[in-house]
Design a protein around this motif. Structure first.
Motif, PDB file in Angstrom:
ATOM      1  N   LEU A 123      31.613  34.754  49.205  1.00 46.42           N
ATOM      2  CA  LEU A 123      32.577  35.693  48.628  1.00 46.42           C
ATOM      3  C   LEU A 123      33.874  35.684  49.439  1.00 46.42           C
ATOM      4  O   LEU A 123      34.974  35.710  48.872  1.00 46.42           O
ATOM      5  CB  LEU A 123      31.983  37.100  48.599  1.00 46.42           C
ATOM      6  CG  LEU A 123      32.915  38.212  48.117  1.00 46.42           C
ATOM      7  CD1 LEU A 123      33.384  37.953  46.686  1.00 46.42           C
ATOM      8  CD2 LEU A 123      32.226  39.569  48.227  1.00 46.42           C
ATOM      9  N   ALA A 126      35.720  32.529  48.678  1.00 51.37           N
ATOM     10  CA  ALA A 126      36.320  32.643  47.354  1.00 51.37           C
ATOM     11  C   ALA A 126      37.539  33.547  47.386  1.00 51.37           C
ATOM     12  O   ALA A 126      38.536  33.299  46.690  1.00 51.37           O
ATOM     13  CB  ALA A 126      35.294  33.174  46.354  1.00 51.37           C
ATOM     14  N   THR A 127      37.491  34.604  48.202  1.00 54.08           N
ATOM     15  CA  THR A 127      38.632  35.506  48.341  1.00 54.08           C
ATOM     16  C   THR A 127      39.850  34.753  48.848  1.00 54.08           C
ATOM     17  O   THR A 127      40.965  34.909  48.324  1.00 54.08           O
ATOM     18  CB  THR A 127      38.288  36.660  49.302  1.00 54.08           C
ATOM     19  OG1 THR A 127      37.132  37.347  48.821  1.00 54.08           O
ATOM     20  CG2 THR A 127      39.444  37.642  49.416  1.00 54.08           C
ATOM     21  N   LEU A 130      41.143  32.455  46.015  1.00 59.95           N
ATOM     22  CA  LEU A 130      41.735  33.108  44.859  1.00 59.95           C
ATOM     23  C   LEU A 130      43.028  33.851  45.172  1.00 59.95           C
ATOM     24  O   LEU A 130      43.881  34.006  44.297  1.00 59.95           O
ATOM     25  CB  LEU A 130      40.724  34.088  44.246  1.00 59.95           C
ATOM     26  CG  LEU A 130      39.487  33.450  43.608  1.00 59.95           C
ATOM     27  CD1 LEU A 130      38.452  34.518  43.301  1.00 59.95           C
ATOM     28  CD2 LEU A 130      39.860  32.689  42.340  1.00 59.95           C
ATOM     29  N   PHE A 131      43.179  34.331  46.415  1.00 61.54           N
ATOM     30  CA  PHE A 131      44.316  35.199  46.742  1.00 61.54           C
ATOM     31  C   PHE A 131      45.431  34.494  47.508  1.00 61.54           C
ATOM     32  O   PHE A 131      46.511  35.071  47.664  1.00 61.54           O
ATOM     33  CB  PHE A 131      43.847  36.394  47.589  1.00 61.54           C
ATOM     34  CG  PHE A 131      42.978  37.383  46.860  1.00 61.54           C
ATOM     35  CD1 PHE A 131      42.729  37.280  45.504  1.00 61.54           C
ATOM     36  CD2 PHE A 131      42.407  38.445  47.543  1.00 61.54           C
ATOM     37  CE1 PHE A 131      41.918  38.188  44.832  1.00 61.54           C
ATOM     38  CE2 PHE A 131      41.605  39.375  46.885  1.00 61.54           C
ATOM     39  CZ  PHE A 131      41.357  39.240  45.530  1.00 61.54           C
ATOM     40  N   TRP A 137      44.235  28.238  52.105  1.00 58.96           N
ATOM     41  CA  TRP A 137      42.793  28.152  51.911  1.00 58.96           C
ATOM     42  C   TRP A 137      42.228  26.757  52.184  1.00 58.96           C
ATOM     43  O   TRP A 137      41.083  26.621  52.638  1.00 58.96           O
ATOM     44  CB  TRP A 137      42.367  28.645  50.530  1.00 58.96           C
ATOM     45  CG  TRP A 137      42.855  27.903  49.318  1.00 58.96           C
ATOM     46  CD1 TRP A 137      43.909  28.227  48.519  1.00 58.96           C
ATOM     47  CD2 TRP A 137      42.274  26.727  48.732  1.00 58.96           C
ATOM     48  NE1 TRP A 137      44.034  27.336  47.478  1.00 58.96           N
ATOM     49  CE2 TRP A 137      43.033  26.409  47.587  1.00 58.96           C
ATOM     50  CE3 TRP A 137      41.175  25.927  49.059  1.00 58.96           C
ATOM     51  CZ2 TRP A 137      42.747  25.315  46.774  1.00 58.96           C
ATOM     52  CZ3 TRP A 137      40.882  24.834  48.254  1.00 58.96           C
ATOM     53  CH2 TRP A 137      41.668  24.542  47.133  1.00 58.96           C
ATOM     54  N   ASN A 153      32.978  40.459  56.506  1.00 66.27           N
ATOM     55  CA  ASN A 153      33.753  41.265  55.569  1.00 66.27           C
ATOM     56  C   ASN A 153      34.262  42.536  56.230  1.00 66.27           C
ATOM     57  O   ASN A 153      33.493  43.302  56.787  1.00 66.27           O
ATOM     58  CB  ASN A 153      32.874  41.641  54.367  1.00 66.27           C
ATOM     59  CG  ASN A 153      33.546  42.628  53.437  1.00 66.27           C
ATOM     60  OD1 ASN A 153      34.704  42.440  53.080  1.00 66.27           O
ATOM     61  ND2 ASN A 153      32.834  43.668  53.033  1.00 66.27           N
ATOM     62  N   PRO A 250      45.972  39.803  45.793  1.00 63.35           N
ATOM     63  CA  PRO A 250      44.743  40.382  45.247  1.00 63.35           C
ATOM     64  C   PRO A 250      44.870  40.866  43.806  1.00 63.35           C
ATOM     65  O   PRO A 250      45.811  41.592  43.475  1.00 63.35           O
ATOM     66  CB  PRO A 250      44.445  41.545  46.197  1.00 63.35           C
ATOM     67  CG  PRO A 250      45.698  41.797  46.953  1.00 63.35           C
ATOM     68  CD  PRO A 250      46.492  40.551  46.939  1.00 63.35           C
ATOM     69  N   SER A 256      42.580  35.214  39.744  1.00 63.56           N
ATOM     70  CA  SER A 256      42.309  35.921  40.997  1.00 63.56           C
ATOM     71  C   SER A 256      41.363  37.102  40.772  1.00 63.56           C
ATOM     72  O   SER A 256      40.657  37.522  41.694  1.00 63.56           O
ATOM     73  CB  SER A 256      43.610  36.406  41.644  1.00 63.56           C
ATOM     74  OG  SER A 256      44.222  37.424  40.883  1.00 63.56           O
ATOM     75  N   ARG A 259      37.382  37.400  41.602  1.00 62.82           N
ATOM     76  CA  ARG A 259      36.814  37.777  42.897  1.00 62.82           C
ATOM     77  C   ARG A 259      35.781  38.890  42.788  1.00 62.82           C
ATOM     78  O   ARG A 259      34.652  38.747  43.283  1.00 62.82           O
ATOM     79  CB  ARG A 259      37.943  38.157  43.850  1.00 62.82           C
ATOM     80  CG  ARG A 259      37.544  38.256  45.317  1.00 62.82           C
ATOM     81  CD  ARG A 259      37.030  39.622  45.713  1.00 62.82           C
ATOM     82  NE  ARG A 259      36.731  39.671  47.142  1.00 62.82           N
ATOM     83  CZ  ARG A 259      36.120  40.671  47.748  1.00 62.82           C
ATOM     84  NH1 ARG A 259      35.712  41.727  47.045  1.00 62.82           N
ATOM     85  NH2 ARG A 259      35.879  40.644  49.046  1.00 62.82           N
ATOM     86  N   TRP A 336      35.860  29.305  36.560  1.00 62.04           N
ATOM     87  CA  TRP A 336      36.346  28.722  37.823  1.00 62.04           C
ATOM     88  C   TRP A 336      36.974  27.358  37.563  1.00 62.04           C
ATOM     89  O   TRP A 336      37.993  27.004  38.155  1.00 62.04           O
ATOM     90  CB  TRP A 336      35.177  28.621  38.799  1.00 62.04           C
ATOM     91  CG  TRP A 336      35.525  28.236  40.209  1.00 62.04           C
ATOM     92  CD1 TRP A 336      35.498  26.990  40.742  1.00 62.04           C
ATOM     93  CD2 TRP A 336      35.917  29.121  41.262  1.00 62.04           C
ATOM     94  NE1 TRP A 336      35.853  27.022  42.065  1.00 62.04           N
ATOM     95  CE2 TRP A 336      36.110  28.319  42.416  1.00 62.04           C
ATOM     96  CE3 TRP A 336      36.115  30.493  41.348  1.00 62.04           C
ATOM     97  CZ2 TRP A 336      36.504  28.866  43.642  1.00 62.04           C
ATOM     98  CZ3 TRP A 336      36.499  31.043  42.576  1.00 62.04           C
ATOM     99  CH2 TRP A 336      36.690  30.228  43.704  1.00 62.04           C
TER     100      TRP A 336
END
Length: 426
Positions: A123, A126-127, A130-131, A137, A153, A250, A256, A259, A336
């Motif tokens: 996760l 992926a954050t 995506l952001f 990344w 996290n 975000p 995005s 997420r 995705w």
């Protein structure tokens, strides 16, 4: 109609709709997007099964002790599975979401705490994907695969105690975050703070060992006892501009906004894994230890009609949830693959599918973790066995966001054809 009958009905109904939406008349929807041969995925799932078997040997004892499962986390590091969903060109295994979720589920059968931090690893990755921008990344992906980084996290958008001060080309985070799963023994963190200037949420990826970060060992709940989901203090932590996840940022585009759906599907597979693990523990106990009730006409528990009825219901719930969870993961894979061209409607379809899977996993999980004692008998409640950990883990985790609100969102879709509004929980 009880929950298992609903699961059977919904499982068949949703599967048909799901396949029709993709205009497929077979199960090709579950064919991996990232792998071209079935043998490509044999090694990761084989590794997951080996780790699951090892973790199961000490799961009850570690549930009692709580704290950080350091030895088990290091086993995952050595396994290579931390880079599972990272594309091969960046040094990862190139798994898709169907495969990644199945590995999370396999680990959750033995230990849902470890599955939690392992699932949140993907996760957090992926954050970042995506952001943030590719030059951000891509570098984090390469370093994670090379050095076997564990990501923790510290995002929790509902906890607004962390404040960000803005300077010329950097930020300073101060305050506290709660529910920081996997932060202890991690190399990287996804963190957030409320911008003091405009009140917007800022999210960043930073090293856990950075000056000013104190990870507190204050997690002591009834379940998920080795997720290290306690608190973090930030004291004037410097965040560089290139560490801020701002482009696209975000929940700024339909893509995005995948997420939170990834988070929900990870939880779904953890819940399903808990149910499967509880089922296997109950089955073993029933076959080896349980005795038929004194008025039963059966000579062994495995012949008792009431016990057989329970196991039949358990199996219907598990099989229905497996089907829906895998179909939802396949739909996530399709979204995705579409990437930045994903539409709001396409994102909404994924959200509905994952919500259905999560509701089923939650209700099936509670059905099994509660009624498993009815097929084992009173001796199975011995504290040393800690078979109640399955219920405690599920109860603790399912409070992550209320099931009633998830069902309400599905009601909005079923009646008004309104997709869930993207938030960090939907």
């Amino acid at each position: 109609m009880d929950i298992l009958e609903k699961a059977r009905t919904y499982g068949i109904f949703i599967a048909v709709i799901f396949i029709n939406n993709f205009q497929l008349m077979d199960m090709n929807i579950l064919r991996p997007l990232g792998y071209h041969k079935e043998s490509d995925f044999e090694e990761p799932i084989k590794i997951a099964k080996r780790l699951s078997a090892e973790f199961a040997l000490t799961a009850a004892e570690r549930d009692y002790l709580g704290g950080t499962p350091k030895l088990e986390r290091d086993e995952i590091r050595r396994s290579g599975l931390l880079a599972m969903m990272i594309p091969k060109e960046y040094g990862g295994l190139g798994a898709n979401w169907v495969q990644t979720m199945q590995v999370i589920r396999e680990i959750a059968k033995a230990d849902s705490s470890i599955a939690h931090v392992f699932g949140f690893q993907h996760l957090m990755l992926a954050t970042a994907r995506l952001f943030s921008k590719p030059d951000q990344w891509e570098r984090w992906y390469e370093q994670t695969a090379q050095f076997n980084w564990f990501w923790g996290n510290a995002l929790n958008p509902l906890d607004e105690r962390s404040i960000a001060k803005s300077f010329s080309n950097w930020f300073e985070f101060s305050g506290q975050k709660s529910f920081c799963s996997g932060a202890i023994d991690s190399e990287m963190l996804i963190v957030s703070a409320k911008n003091q200037t405009d009140g917007k949420l800022l999210i960043a990826a930073i090293p856990t060992a950075r000056t000013g970060i104190t990870v507190l060992e204050d997690w002591d709940n009834i379940g998920q006892r080795q997720t290290d989901s306690g608190s973090i203090n930030f004291e004037k932590v410097r965040i560089e501009q290139h560490e801020i996840l701002a482009e696209p940022g975000p929940l700024s585009t339909p893509f995005s906004c995948l997420r939170p759906l990834i988070a929900q599907l990870i939880l779904t597979n953890i819940y399903l894994g808990i149910a499967e693990g509880a089922f296997e523990d109950a089955r073993k106990y029933t076959l080896e230890e349980a005795r038929p009730w004194h008025t039963s006409t059966a000579t062994t528990s495995k012949q008792d009609p009431y016990i057989l009825n329970h196991y039949g219901e358990f199996w219907v719930g598990i099989e229905s949830t497996r089907t829906i969870a895998d179909l939802a993961a396949a739909k996530l894979d399709n979204a995705w693959h579409i990437g930045t061209n994903l539409s709001e409607a396409e994102r909404g379809e994924v959200a509905i599918s994952i919500s259905v899977a999560k509701v089923l996993a939650t209700k099936t999980g509670f059905e099994i973790t509660n009624k498993m004692f009815e097929v084992m008998g009173s001796r199975s409640t011995h504290a040393g066995l800690r078979l109640d950990r399955h219920w405690r883990n599920l109860r603790t985790h399912t409070l992550h966001d209320p099931l009633d609100y998830k069902i309400k969102e599905l009601g909005e879709w079923a009646l008004n054809k309104s997709y869930p509004t993207p938030t960090f929980y939907s």
